[in-house]
Design a protein around this motif. Structure first.
Motif, short mmCIF file in Angstrom:
data_model
loop_
_atom_site.label_atom_id
_atom_site.label_comp_id
_atom_site.label_asym_id
_atom_site.label_seq_id
_atom_site.Cartn_x
_atom_site.Cartn_y
_atom_site.Cartn_z
N SER A 110 0.82 -1.22 0.00
CA SER A 110 0.00 0.00 0.00
C SER A 110 0.85 1.26 0.00
CB SER A 110 -0.88 0.01 1.25
OG SER A 110 -0.05 0.01 2.42
N GLY A 111 2.05 1.14 0.54
CA GLY A 111 2.89 2.33 0.70
C GLY A 111 2.42 3.23 1.82
N GLU A 112 1.45 2.75 2.61
CA GLU A 112 0.86 3.59 3.66
C GLU A 112 0.92 2.95 5.04
OE1 GLU A 112 0.12 6.57 2.97
OE2 GLU A 112 -0.06 6.48 0.78
N VAL A 167 -8.41 -8.24 1.24
CA VAL A 167 -7.51 -7.89 2.36
C VAL A 167 -6.30 -8.83 2.39
CG1 VAL A 167 -7.35 -7.95 4.88
CG2 VAL A 167 -9.17 -6.64 3.78
N ALA A 168 -6.54 -10.08 2.04
CA ALA A 168 -5.42 -11.04 2.01
C ALA A 168 -4.55 -10.76 0.78
CB ALA A 168 -5.96 -12.46 1.96
N ALA A 169 -3.30 -10.47 1.02
CA ALA A 169 -2.39 -10.17 -0.10
C ALA A 169 -2.07 -11.44 -0.88
CB ALA A 169 -1.10 -9.57 0.46
N SER A 374 -5.21 -1.57 4.55
CA SER A 374 -3.93 -0.96 4.89
C SER A 374 -4.00 -0.43 6.31
CB SER A 374 -3.51 0.03 3.80
OG SER A 374 -3.69 1.33 4.19
N VAL A 375 -2.96 -0.75 7.08
CA VAL A 375 -2.99 -0.48 8.51
C VAL A 375 -2.26 0.83 8.77
CG1 VAL A 375 -2.47 -1.41 10.79
CG2 VAL A 375 -3.03 -2.96 8.92
N THR A 376 -3.05 1.89 8.93
CA THR A 376 -2.46 3.22 9.00
C THR A 376 -2.31 3.75 10.42
OG1 THR A 376 -4.64 4.10 8.53
CG2 THR A 376 -3.15 3.89 6.67
O1 M6R Z 1 0.58 -2.59 2.54
P1 M6R Z 1 1.61 -3.46 3.24
O2 M6R Z 1 2.33 -4.35 2.30
O3 M6R Z 1 2.57 -2.61 4.02
O4 M6R Z 1 0.82 -4.31 4.28
C1 M6R Z 1 1.49 -5.08 5.22
C2 M6R Z 1 0.54 -6.02 5.94
O5 M6R Z 1 -0.41 -5.29 6.68
C3 M6R Z 1 -0.16 -6.96 4.97
O6 M6R Z 1 0.73 -7.68 4.20
C4 M6R Z 1 -1.06 -7.94 5.72
O7 M6R Z 1 -0.29 -8.82 6.48
C5 M6R Z 1 -1.96 -8.68 4.72
N1 M6R Z 1 -3.32 -8.61 5.14
C6 M6R Z 1 -1.54 -10.10 4.51
O8 M6R Z 1 -2.42 -10.81 3.71
#
Ligand code: M6R
Length: 378
Positions: A110-112, A167-169, A374-376
């Motif tokens: 996300s870059g965030e 949400v799952a990458a 994205s966890v801001t």
């Molecule tokens: O946007 P980011 O790559 O920085 O996010 C990091 C993690 O929050 C993210 O990979 C999270 O673990 C995913 N939900 C995994 O599927």
């Protein structure tokens, strides 16, 4: 916009061959095939970023942290530079002692992600007033070239995964691996740690990946879906892998816990006997990532130890080895590639497995409870 897929996650899993192709188009320099005076890798990074490089430190969270572990392996094994991977949330409050001539890489889809951004900010600040050898060299790997991360770093590698909604990458993980192949090869080429023949061999194999991922999607999904239905009541899962595929065990476990809420852990296969093996019985399935290469036999024997505790054993492995197919109760088949390239294939059946377990349980796969894309917040 799901194009006939039930969930974005499944659509994004299916987008991976295309993402890998796009990454190859951007990262590989076609001219190199005919003109060996050019650089085979095209990341647009200046030589200055690599000058006198002694150390690489990578900062990330979650799935990006898993991709970074594979990045570390590639950078160390291909380019011969020591690399460390830090959780952003840990780095921030216990930064390691400063090392000179260090490349710091922030990896965030996300870059965030607040943890990652603030760790990089801190690293930038604490180096700013020091002498030349300690000056910050910041590189980002991100899917959003307009993000906070992209503005913060000196250079960024665009992951080219396209927007990821689940949400799952999934496809962003694959894209991060591609970025790390590019970076490690770029480093190796400039430091001349690989022969031209070897470079060529790896590049040729990278080009096969899209077709190989397609083959997994085409031939495995039905079987994985059926298998997934057998785990409706399962409460715990263990994933094991070694070497370059240890992070794939972590990633398989994270995918499963995130979207299916089943407790899952990933371990380096050799560590099982130092404790976790006590967890095993017939109720705990074990997924072993057994890809041919330096630790293949080791993983198979670790898998056998699990089987001896009555665990149901699922192997992610090519099917050409009768010995392996005998050990495993179920096989998720992947093409036989050289070890270095194997994580990008091994992760695909694990994504499908978690997806189908969660979907079968009727869960909200794209928006799992308690999680945000994205966890801001730190
Ligand atoms: O946007 P980011 O790559 O920085 O996010 C990091 C993690 O929050 C993210 O990979 C999270 O673990 C995913 N939900 C995994 O599927």
């Amino acid at each position: 916009e799901k194009h006939g897929f039930r969930h974005f996650m499944l659509k994004e899993i299916y987008e991976q061959p295309g993402v890998v192709r796009t990454c190859l188009d951007h990262y590989l320099n076609l001219d190199w095939v005919t003109d060996r005076s050019t650089n085979p890798i095209n990341l647009g990074l200046p030589v200055g970023l690599y000058t006198n490089l002694e150390q690489v430190q990578i900062i990330a969270c979650g799935t990006s942290w898993h991709a970074s572990l594979i990045g570390k392996y590639l950078i160390e094994q291909l380019a011969g530079i020591p690399a460390q991977v830090q959780y952003a949330s840990e780095f921030r409050y216990a930064p390691p002692p400063l090392t000179p001539n260090t490349l710091t890489i922030g990896v965030t889809q996300s870059g965030e992600t607040a943890d990652t951004i603030s760790a990089l900010n801190m690293e930038k600040q604490r180096r700013a007033d020091l002498d030349d050898r300690f000056q910050p060299r910041l590189l980002g790997i991100t899917n959003r070239m307009q993000s906070t991360l992209a503005r913060l770093v000196d250079y960024a590698i665009d992951m080219h995964a396209g927007i990821e909604i689940g949400v799952a990458a999934t496809k962003s993980f694959t894209a991060q691996l591609m970025a790390f192949y590019g970076l490690a090869l770029d480093l190796a080429y400039r430091r001349q740690t690989l022969s031209i023949d070897r470079l060529e061999q790896i590049i040729l194999q990278l080009r096969q990946l899209p077709g190989q991922i397609e083959a997994i999607l085409e031939t495995q999904e039905k079987q994985i879906e059926e298998l997934a239905h057998e785990f409706s009541e399962t409460q715990d899962f263990i994933f094991i892998g070694r070497g370059i595929n240890f992070p794939i065990a972590l990633e398989g476990a994270l995918k499963l816990k995130e979207i299916s809420y089943i407790h899952a852990e990933g371990y380096p296969a050799g560590e099982m006997k130092h404790g976790p093996i006590a967890l095993l019985d017939e109720k705990v399935p074990v997924v072993a990532i057994a890809m041919p290469g330096s630790v293949y036999e080791k993983v198979l024997s670790n898998a056998q130890e699990a089987k001896a505790r009555d665990a149901r054993l699922i192997g992610v492995t090519p099917v050409n080895d009768p010995h392996a197919t005998e050990i495993f109760d179920d096989v998720l088949t992947v093409p036989d590639v050289e070890e270095l390239l194997s994580p990008i294939l091994a992760v695909v059946p694990l994504q499908l497995l978690s997806y189908h377990i969660a979907a079968h349980r009727g869960l909200d796969v794209d928006q799992p409870r308690n999680l945000a894309k994205s966890v801001t917040v730190e």
